[in-house]
Design an enzyme around this catalytic site. Sequence first.
Site, short mmCIF file in Angstrom:
data_model
loop_
_atom_site.label_atom_id
_atom_site.label_comp_id
_atom_site.label_asym_id
_atom_site.label_seq_id
_atom_site.Cartn_x
_atom_site.Cartn_y
_atom_site.Cartn_z
N SER A 66 -13.32 -30.43 -15.09
CA SER A 66 -12.66 -31.56 -14.67
C SER A 66 -12.07 -32.34 -15.62
O SER A 66 -11.46 -33.17 -15.53
CB SER A 66 -13.95 -32.35 -13.81
OG SER A 66 -14.02 -31.90 -12.51
N VAL A 261 -18.01 -29.89 -15.35
CA VAL A 261 -19.51 -29.16 -14.82
C VAL A 261 -19.75 -27.90 -15.98
O VAL A 261 -20.83 -27.41 -15.66
CB VAL A 261 -19.18 -28.55 -13.56
CG1 VAL A 261 -19.26 -29.81 -12.52
CG2 VAL A 261 -18.14 -27.62 -13.34
#
Length: 327
Positions: A66, A261
């Site tokens: 992300s 992540v």
Amino acid sequence: MYDISELKRCISDLYEKHRGNNQGDVASYIPELGKADPDLFGISLVTVDGQEFSVGDYQHEFTIQSIIKPIAFLLALEMHGRDKTLAHVGVEPSGDAFNSVELNPRTRLPYNPMVNAGDISVASLIKGASPEAGVSALLDRLGIAAGRDLRIDEHVRDSEATTGSRNRAIAYLLHNFGVIDDGIDHTLHQYFSQCSVLVNCRDLAMIAATIANIGENPATGREAFALTYVRDAMAAMFSCGMYDYSGEWAYRVGVPAKSGVAGGLMAVINRQLGIAVFSPRLDERGNSVRGIAVCTDLAEEFGLHAFEFMNPGSNFLRDAPPTEAAG
Ligand code: DON
């Protein structure tokens, strides 16, 4: 320019302080990510005048995940301008998990570009004329910011695509409400590819320093991003970059940041430096446990919070405010 020897000493101390912290778990909902060594740990910093310092596993490559989201948002703004981009994604914190299958009920748009729904909408805006063109345009710009050529981890991209039902659901929701066009598979290819770019910790610090340096890579002098929109990306990172921890992060650490992540975290100290931490053990919200700990301590020690004013003596990276004695 300032002397960063104190900052370097602090980074080494924080590395030693937090390397024994084994809280959290590696992300396993994407099978390829579950293979990461949980003990890896690196910290890097790059100043806007091109000085750099790294400790630990800073050369180990991992997928950006992300952390690509503010960069993709920047590219959408450059390609389409604010009005059109903001017709496809908002800038409001959601307070919900990054992968929530939801739109803002008031606007019927994704809440912001830092959650999956927002980034899938942004991916639709920057996907280009072909799957190859969209991905290669993104890699070119990110490579300028990192200062080296970057590539996709195809195993991770395949793993994302084969287990990505939730993201497909989000894409169909967006399509249903007219937020993205009919090229749903093309958009998802762009999205999964964006998550799967391989970087190391030093790359992330250089990308963060490029943002801090208003779009110009401080080591090469090459312009990666148009300065007009750098502030937009920083604002979205500040209010939404740490998922449903964003409010608390803004309160405690107080700098624009984005996590991923795979365990990366990049923080931008505007006009001063870029910081990156890599440590794959995540907390329940998907943020790197050691990444949050290191940045929290660093911000405290050097008064990096955007609204810091109580302790200007320790805040040596900024010009000290005038004192009474100085007149
Ligand atoms: O969409 C996904 O499942 C991931 N590739 C999202 C990446 C990410 O880092 C989101 N955040 N924590």
